[in-house]
Design a protein around this motif. Structure first.
Motif, PDB file in Angstrom:
ATOM      1  N   ASN A  69       0.825  -1.215   0.000  1.00 43.59           N
ATOM      2  CA  ASN A  69       0.000   0.000   0.000  1.00 43.59           C
ATOM      3  C   ASN A  69       0.855   1.260   0.000  1.00 43.59           C
ATOM      4  O   ASN A  69       0.496   2.265  -0.584  1.00 43.59           O
ATOM      5  CB  ASN A  69      -0.952   0.006   1.207  1.00 43.59           C
ATOM      6  N   LYS A  70       1.993   1.179   0.705  1.00 43.55           N
ATOM      7  CA  LYS A  70       2.895   2.345   0.757  1.00 43.55           C
ATOM      8  C   LYS A  70       3.679   2.514  -0.529  1.00 43.55           C
ATOM      9  O   LYS A  70       4.282   3.546  -0.770  1.00 43.55           O
ATOM     10  CB  LYS A  70       3.882   2.180   1.926  1.00 43.55           C
ATOM     11  N   GLY A  71       3.712   1.462  -1.318  1.00 42.65           N
ATOM     12  CA  GLY A  71       4.478   1.515  -2.576  1.00 42.65           C
ATOM     13  C   GLY A  71       5.760   0.698  -2.449  1.00 42.65           C
ATOM     14  O   GLY A  71       6.495   0.823  -1.467  1.00 42.65           O
ATOM     15  N   LEU A  72       5.977  -0.135  -3.443  1.00 48.17           N
ATOM     16  CA  LEU A  72       7.158  -1.005  -3.411  1.00 48.17           C
ATOM     17  C   LEU A  72       8.344  -0.345  -4.084  1.00 48.17           C
ATOM     18  O   LEU A  72       8.166   0.457  -5.000  1.00 48.17           O
ATOM     19  CB  LEU A  72       6.847  -2.297  -4.172  1.00 48.17           C
ATOM     20  N   SER A  73       9.540  -0.698  -3.622  1.00 47.69           N
ATOM     21  CA  SER A  73      10.704  -0.176  -4.331  1.00 47.69           C
ATOM     22  C   SER A  73      10.804  -0.863  -5.691  1.00 47.69           C
ATOM     23  O   SER A  73      10.305  -1.976  -5.870  1.00 47.69           O
ATOM     24  CB  SER A  73      11.981  -0.395  -3.526  1.00 47.69           C
ATOM     25  N   GLU A  74      11.447  -0.202  -6.601  1.00 50.22           N
ATOM     26  CA  GLU A  74      11.486  -0.714  -7.973  1.00 50.22           C
ATOM     27  C   GLU A  74      12.145  -2.088  -8.042  1.00 50.22           C
ATOM     28  O   GLU A  74      13.080  -2.367  -7.294  1.00 50.22           O
ATOM     29  CB  GLU A  74      12.258   0.257  -8.855  1.00 50.22           C
ATOM     30  N   GLY A  75      11.665  -2.911  -8.910  1.00 48.94           N
ATOM     31  CA  GLY A  75      12.302  -4.217  -9.138  1.00 48.94           C
ATOM     32  C   GLY A  75      11.839  -5.292  -8.182  1.00 48.94           C
ATOM     33  O   GLY A  75      12.287  -6.425  -8.267  1.00 48.94           O
ATOM     34  N   ILE A  76      10.942  -4.950  -7.244  1.00 48.61           N
ATOM     35  CA  ILE A  76      10.455  -5.992  -6.331  1.00 48.61           C
ATOM     36  C   ILE A  76       8.965  -6.222  -6.598  1.00 48.61           C
ATOM     37  O   ILE A  76       8.187  -5.277  -6.620  1.00 48.61           O
ATOM     38  CB  ILE A  76      10.766  -5.605  -4.859  1.00 48.61           C
ATOM     39  N   SER A  77       8.596  -7.483  -6.845  1.00 46.33           N
ATOM     40  CA  SER A  77       7.185  -7.755  -7.106  1.00 46.33           C
ATOM     41  C   SER A  77       6.508  -8.116  -5.789  1.00 46.33           C
ATOM     42  O   SER A  77       7.169  -8.418  -4.802  1.00 46.33           O
ATOM     43  CB  SER A  77       7.054  -8.910  -8.088  1.00 46.33           C
ATOM     44  N   LYS A  78       5.185  -8.112  -5.804  1.00 47.51           N
ATOM     45  CA  LYS A  78       4.434  -8.493  -4.594  1.00 47.51           C
ATOM     46  C   LYS A  78       4.779  -9.932  -4.203  1.00 47.51           C
ATOM     47  O   LYS A  78       4.899 -10.273  -3.050  1.00 47.51           O
ATOM     48  CB  LYS A  78       2.929  -8.403  -4.873  1.00 47.51           C
ATOM     49  N   GLN A  79       4.914 -10.753  -5.234  1.00 46.50           N
ATOM     50  CA  GLN A  79       5.240 -12.166  -5.005  1.00 46.50           C
ATOM     51  C   GLN A  79       6.605 -12.312  -4.309  1.00 46.50           C
ATOM     52  O   GLN A  79       6.739 -13.039  -3.342  1.00 46.50           O
ATOM     53  CB  GLN A  79       5.243 -12.890  -6.359  1.00 46.50           C
ATOM     54  N   ASP A  80       7.606 -11.550  -4.821  1.00 49.47           N
ATOM     55  CA  ASP A  80       8.944 -11.595  -4.217  1.00 49.47           C
ATOM     56  C   ASP A  80       8.884 -11.158  -2.763  1.00 49.47           C
ATOM     57  O   ASP A  80       9.521 -11.742  -1.885  1.00 49.47           O
ATOM     58  CB  ASP A  80       9.901 -10.625  -4.940  1.00 49.47           C
ATOM     59  N   LEU A  81       8.113 -10.084  -2.540  1.00 50.12           N
ATOM     60  CA  LEU A  81       8.037  -9.520  -1.199  1.00 50.12           C
ATOM     61  C   LEU A  81       7.448 -10.545  -0.229  1.00 50.12           C
ATOM     62  O   LEU A  81       7.997 -10.780   0.854  1.00 50.12           O
ATOM     63  CB  LEU A  81       7.171  -8.245  -1.217  1.00 50.12           C
ATOM     64  N   LEU A  82       6.361 -11.175  -0.649  1.00 54.23           N
ATOM     65  CA  LEU A  82       5.719 -12.139   0.234  1.00 54.23           C
ATOM     66  C   LEU A  82       6.631 -13.342   0.476  1.00 54.23           C
ATOM     67  O   LEU A  82       6.741 -13.844   1.590  1.00 54.23           O
ATOM     68  CB  LEU A  82       4.372 -12.580  -0.355  1.00 54.23           C
ATOM     69  N   GLN A  83       7.311 -13.746  -0.572  1.00 60.98           N
ATOM     70  CA  GLN A  83       8.249 -14.868  -0.463  1.00 60.98           C
ATOM     71  C   GLN A  83       9.333 -14.555   0.573  1.00 60.98           C
ATOM     72  O   GLN A  83       9.663 -15.362   1.431  1.00 60.98           O
ATOM     73  CB  GLN A  83       8.897 -15.098  -1.827  1.00 60.98           C
TER      74      GLN A  83
END
Ligand code: ADP
Ligand code: MG
Length: 251
Positions: A69-83
């Motif tokens: 919601n705050k915004g992801l840094s570039e190059g990181i997907s939601k999937q990567d983040l959750l992983q």
């Protein structure tokens, strides 16, 4: 391919006890590493196994959601983040790792997160030769297909007629939900007599179970639970341990 053992039954019958003892025996037999999944928000598989799950998957999912919601840094997907986040909630111990699902936290739609979660847990599980899933009372986790296919489904009950009747309902439900398994095992736990009742045999036939085993109501286990001790320290000649050994040997 991992071998998945899923344990279910109604509340308080011994699902967590049986799950933790299966993990203990798999580790003792060198069938490692084992992934133990605590899929019951009211459970404490971690304590039974003598470890502490600091962060549940529910918690990391909420953190990931806030970050998105705050915004992801570039190059990181939601999937990567959750992983990445899920790997934070993995507890590593000798011979096994543990992950606790917890409950979904916060409000809002989790459909996307749940789908990602399924794929991440699926991927994680595939890295282990053996996965043991301690479920809440019911089959929701299996129907939501957090895991794809069950190799061994263990239905746990106490020796009461009503408890054993519940297993028939669970069996029918599993079929309605088209939950697939290779082998079905009925465990009648906390028995106070040595022979399985006619009712237990009836349930075995009704469910077409491959086997039914009885576990005695054991003073050592009850004392460990009263003191909040992990079951890791139970002696090898404990009757319940011996029966779980036979169970694991035969899978
Ligand atoms: N065979 C057994 N002998 C003695 N106590 C047992 C046995 N199996 C389970 N218990 C005790 O029963 C209680 C409930 O067991 P638990 O495994 O937490 O059930 P569930 O996960 O189904 O809710 C715990 O206090 C546990 O120590
Ligand atoms: Mg439990």
């Amino acid at each position: 391919m991992s071998y998945l053992i899923a344990v279910t039954g109604k509340g308080g019958v011994g699902k967590t006890t049986v799950s933790s003892l299966i993990v203990k025996q798999l580790v003792a037999m060198g069938k490692t590493p084992v992934l133990a999944i605590d899929a019951d928000p009211n459970s404490c598989l971690d304590a039974a196994l003598g470890v502490k799950a600091e962060k549940t998957v529910g918690k990391v999912r909420e953190e990931a959601k806030q970050k998105v919601n705050k915004g992801l840094s570039e190059g990181i997907s939601k999937q990567d983040l959750l992983q990445l986040k899920i790997s934070e909630s993995l507890v590593e111990a000798t011979g096994f790792d543990l992950i606790a699902m917890g409950r979904p936290e916060g409000a809002g739609c989790y459909c996307y997160a749940n789908n990602v979660l399924k794929s991440v847990i699926g991927k994680l599980s595939s890295q282990y030769p053996y996965v043991v899933l301690d479920n809440e009372a019911g089959l929701e986790n299996l129907s939501r297909r957090i895991v794809q296919k069950v190799n061994l489904l263990v239905l746990v009950s106490d020796q009461s007629n009503s408890g054993l009747e519940t297993l028939k309902r669970l069996y029918s439900l599993a079929h309605e939900m088209e939950i697939k398994y290779d082998k079905l095992l009925i465990v009648v736990n906390r028995m106070r007599k040595s022979d399985l009742s006619a009712k237990a045999q009836e349930v075995k036939e009704f469910t077409h179970a491959d086997d039914v085993i009885g576990l005695p109501d054991d003073l050592e286990i009850a004392a460990f639970a009263d003191d909040g001790q992990s079951l890791g320290g139970l002696s090898d000649d404990n009757v319940v341990i011996k029966k779980i050994y036979d169970l694991v040997k035969n899978i």
